[in-house]
Design a protein around this motif. Structure first.
Motif, PDB file in Angstrom:
ATOM      1  N   VAL A 194      39.320  39.348  30.232  1.00 30.02           N
ATOM      2  CA  VAL A 194      39.394  40.139  31.534  1.00 30.02           C
ATOM      3  C   VAL A 194      39.365  39.159  32.863  1.00 30.02           C
ATOM      4  O   VAL A 194      40.104  39.520  33.525  1.00 30.02           O
ATOM      5  N   LEU A 195      38.575  38.269  32.878  1.00 28.25           N
ATOM      6  CA  LEU A 195      38.072  37.427  34.031  1.00 28.25           C
ATOM      7  C   LEU A 195      39.587  36.553  33.976  1.00 28.25           C
ATOM      8  O   LEU A 195      39.958  36.470  35.277  1.00 28.25           O
ATOM      9  N   ASP A 196      39.954  36.211  32.815  1.00 28.48           N
ATOM     10  CA  ASP A 196      41.151  35.395  33.000  1.00 28.48           C
ATOM     11  C   ASP A 196      42.480  36.167  33.695  1.00 28.48           C
ATOM     12  O   ASP A 196      43.317  35.890  34.398  1.00 28.48           O
ATOM     13  N   ASP A 197      42.373  37.571  33.380  1.00 26.58           N
ATOM     14  CA  ASP A 197      43.681  38.134  33.835  1.00 26.58           C
ATOM     15  C   ASP A 197      43.280  38.645  35.242  1.00 26.58           C
ATOM     16  O   ASP A 197      44.057  39.069  36.013  1.00 26.58           O
ATOM     17  N   LEU A 198      42.060  38.708  35.622  1.00 18.98           N
ATOM     18  CA  LEU A 198      41.561  39.155  37.047  1.00 18.98           C
ATOM     19  C   LEU A 198      41.880  38.168  38.109  1.00 18.98           C
ATOM     20  O   LEU A 198      42.145  38.269  39.133  1.00 18.98           O
ATOM     21  N   ARG A 199      41.959  36.739  37.667  1.00 16.60           N
ATOM     22  CA  ARG A 199      42.234  35.661  38.462  1.00 16.60           C
ATOM     23  C   ARG A 199      43.522  35.800  39.243  1.00 16.60           C
ATOM     24  O   ARG A 199      44.823  36.207  38.508  1.00 16.60           O
ATOM     25  N   GLY A 200      43.964  35.682  40.428  1.00 18.52           N
ATOM     26  CA  GLY A 200      44.866  35.910  41.274  1.00 18.52           C
ATOM     27  C   GLY A 200      44.942  37.517  41.814  1.00 18.52           C
ATOM     28  O   GLY A 200      45.820  37.761  42.659  1.00 18.52           O
ATOM     29  N   LYS A 201      44.241  38.546  40.935  1.00 16.51           N
ATOM     30  CA  LYS A 201      44.454  39.733  41.789  1.00 16.51           C
ATOM     31  C   LYS A 201      43.076  40.070  42.767  1.00 16.51           C
ATOM     32  O   LYS A 201      43.181  40.852  43.544  1.00 16.51           O
ATOM     33  N   VAL A 202      42.288  38.997  42.725  1.00 11.67           N
ATOM     34  CA  VAL A 202      41.454  38.949  43.686  1.00 11.67           C
ATOM     35  C   VAL A 202      41.191  37.663  44.381  1.00 11.67           C
ATOM     36  O   VAL A 202      41.744  36.712  43.913  1.00 11.67           O
ATOM     37  N   PRO A 203      40.901  37.378  45.565  1.00 12.30           N
ATOM     38  CA  PRO A 203      40.940  36.140  46.312  1.00 12.30           C
ATOM     39  C   PRO A 203      39.937  35.399  45.702  1.00 12.30           C
ATOM     40  O   PRO A 203      38.748  35.564  45.152  1.00 12.30           O
ATOM     41  N   ALA A 204      40.143  34.015  45.652  1.00  8.54           N
ATOM     42  CA  ALA A 204      39.494  32.791  44.770  1.00  8.54           C
ATOM     43  C   ALA A 204      37.897  33.022  45.227  1.00  8.54           C
ATOM     44  O   ALA A 204      36.892  32.709  44.667  1.00  8.54           O
ATOM     45  N   ALA A 205      37.617  33.245  46.485  1.00  4.37           N
ATOM     46  CA  ALA A 205      36.287  33.126  47.331  1.00  4.37           C
ATOM     47  C   ALA A 205      35.638  34.285  46.716  1.00  4.37           C
ATOM     48  O   ALA A 205      34.352  34.128  46.538  1.00  4.37           O
ATOM     49  N   GLN A 206      36.260  35.602  46.297  1.00  4.60           N
ATOM     50  CA  GLN A 206      35.533  36.586  45.876  1.00  4.60           C
ATOM     51  C   GLN A 206      35.341  36.574  44.393  1.00  4.60           C
ATOM     52  O   GLN A 206      34.715  37.523  43.872  1.00  4.60           O
ATOM     53  N   PHE A 207      35.891  35.671  43.604  1.00  2.00           N
ATOM     54  CA  PHE A 207      35.834  35.900  42.120  1.00  2.00           C
ATOM     55  C   PHE A 207      34.515  35.742  41.492  1.00  2.00           C
ATOM     56  O   PHE A 207      34.411  36.349  40.445  1.00  2.00           O
ATOM     57  N   PRO A 208      33.499  34.726  42.028  1.00  2.00           N
ATOM     58  CA  PRO A 208      32.208  34.773  41.533  1.00  2.00           C
ATOM     59  C   PRO A 208      31.437  36.263  41.668  1.00  2.00           C
ATOM     60  O   PRO A 208      30.861  36.627  40.642  1.00  2.00           O
ATOM     61  N   GLU A 209      31.777  36.874  42.682  1.00  2.00           N
ATOM     62  CA  GLU A 209      31.206  38.123  42.781  1.00  2.00           C
ATOM     63  C   GLU A 209      31.553  39.176  41.912  1.00  2.00           C
ATOM     64  O   GLU A 209      30.765  39.962  41.266  1.00  2.00           O
ATOM     65  N   MET A 210      32.737  39.187  41.355  1.00  2.07           N
ATOM     66  CA  MET A 210      33.582  40.163  40.602  1.00  2.07           C
ATOM     67  C   MET A 210      32.844  39.611  39.121  1.00  2.07           C
ATOM     68  O   MET A 210      32.765  40.756  38.373  1.00  2.07           O
ATOM     69  N   VAL A 211      32.654  38.224  38.979  1.00  3.80           N
ATOM     70  CA  VAL A 211      31.932  37.876  37.770  1.00  3.80           C
ATOM     71  C   VAL A 211      30.598  38.795  37.442  1.00  3.80           C
ATOM     72  O   VAL A 211      30.328  39.142  36.346  1.00  3.80           O
ATOM     73  N   GLY A 212      29.897  38.643  38.449  1.00  4.78           N
ATOM     74  CA  GLY A 212      28.698  39.299  38.712  1.00  4.78           C
ATOM     75  C   GLY A 212      28.662  40.912  38.632  1.00  4.78           C
ATOM     76  O   GLY A 212      27.698  41.422  38.223  1.00  4.78           O
ATOM     77  N   ARG A 213      29.811  41.489  38.842  1.00  9.91           N
ATOM     78  CA  ARG A 213      29.926  43.149  38.969  1.00  9.91           C
ATOM     79  C   ARG A 213      30.289  43.329  37.460  1.00  9.91           C
ATOM     80  O   ARG A 213      30.419  44.700  37.222  1.00  9.91           O
TER      81      ARG A 213
END
Length: 287
Positions: free
Chosen positions: A194-213
């Motif tokens: 899921v996280l691999d597919d999510l890359r590019g769909k959210v800004p790189a700066a917000q990616f760590p936040e999405m991991v936590g979500r």
């Protein structure tokens, strides 16, 4: 009735996984529990809702309201949360194949209440991947299902920043026969995919936040009662084509357009689960 909830300790979430018969009856149960100090909601949906059937569809016959609440349209969702201010609530919705649609109805209901949707808090299970290995309540092929997971995640990042867009639930894998090691391995593999597919769909700066979500059920402190193990009493076939919910062992689950092999609790190996999934993809004309 006031739309203000009684004061409560928000440090811990205490909620009952509940939903039954009708949206109005489930709403009455929710309001009773909240009045007694429950601090959040956990919504159980019936099998037709989980698999995208209206309550009056022929394949929904006998299953409407049985293992959860039936939700077929916005009016049902409105009735489910009547007099419950969603901007003051933390709501978990255990829904997978139809998660994007149910979340959209939840948001629309909150908007009708006048809520700022950016304040909404909760979780949508949205773990479509594990449905191929355990319960079988998928609708779309794997790749579109993965896209729906990450599209929901990207949307919540932008519009519902306090919302958890996915709960990776390995519990059902255990009920389908996985060992504890396999259960955790599949859960972490799902998270990675899921996280691999999510890359590019959210800004790189917000990616760590999405991991936590993205929450993982095997890493929570939670109490959950599974369906009774029927292995000792002999396996039972379920008469309805939609099968059953939760951890109930199912030998054979007929689906529209072809049979999807069920996974027995005694399967016991990742290889057995994987081969069953491949067989399902090979025989199901929808895939």
């Amino acid at each position: 009735m006031t739309n203000e909830l009684p004061p409560r300790d928000r440090t811990w979430l205490f909620r009952t996984y509940a939903g039954h018969s009708t949206a109005a009856a489930s709403n009455a149960l929710y309001r009773t529990n909240l009045a007694k100090g429950q601090t959040g909601l956990s919504v159980a949906f019936d099998l037709p809702t989980q698999t995208g059937y209206d309550s009056d569809h022929k394949l929904a016959r006998g299953e409407v309201g049985k293992v959860g609440v039936p939700i077929g349209h916005l009016g049902d969702m409105r009735a489910l949360f009547d007099a419950i201010p969603l901007d003051q609530m933390n709501t978990s919705m255990t829904i997978n194949a139809t998660a994007p649609w149910l979340l959209a109805l939840y948001i629309a209901t909150a908007e009708e209440q006048g809520a700022d949707i950016s304040a909404l808090q909760g979780t949508v299970q949205n773990d479509l991947i594990k449905e191929y290995l355990s319960r079988g309540t998928y609708i779309c092929p794997p790749q579109p299902s993965l896209r729906m997971i990450t599209d929901v995640a990207a949307y919540t990042r932008e519009h519902l920043p306090k919302w958890n867009p996915m709960n990776i639930c390995s519990y059902h894998l255990q009920e389908a026969g996985a060992t504890p090691e396999e259960e955790l391995a599949f859960a972490l593999a799902t998270a990675t995919t899921v996280l691999d597919d999510l890359r590019g769909k959210v800004p790189a700066a917000q990616f760590p936040e999405m991991v936590g979500r993205i929450s993982l059920l095997p890493l929570w402190c939670a109490g959950q009662q599974p369906w009774p193990d029927r292995a000792a009493a002999g396996k039972q076939r379920l008469p309805h084509p939609l099968g059953n919910a939760g951890g109930d062992p199912v030998e054979n689950r007929a689906r529209p357009g072809g049979a999807t092999p069920g996974l027995e609790r005694s399967a016991g190996s990742a290889a057995r689960m994987g081969s069953a999934m491949v067989a399902a993809h090979a025989t199901d004309p929808r895939l």
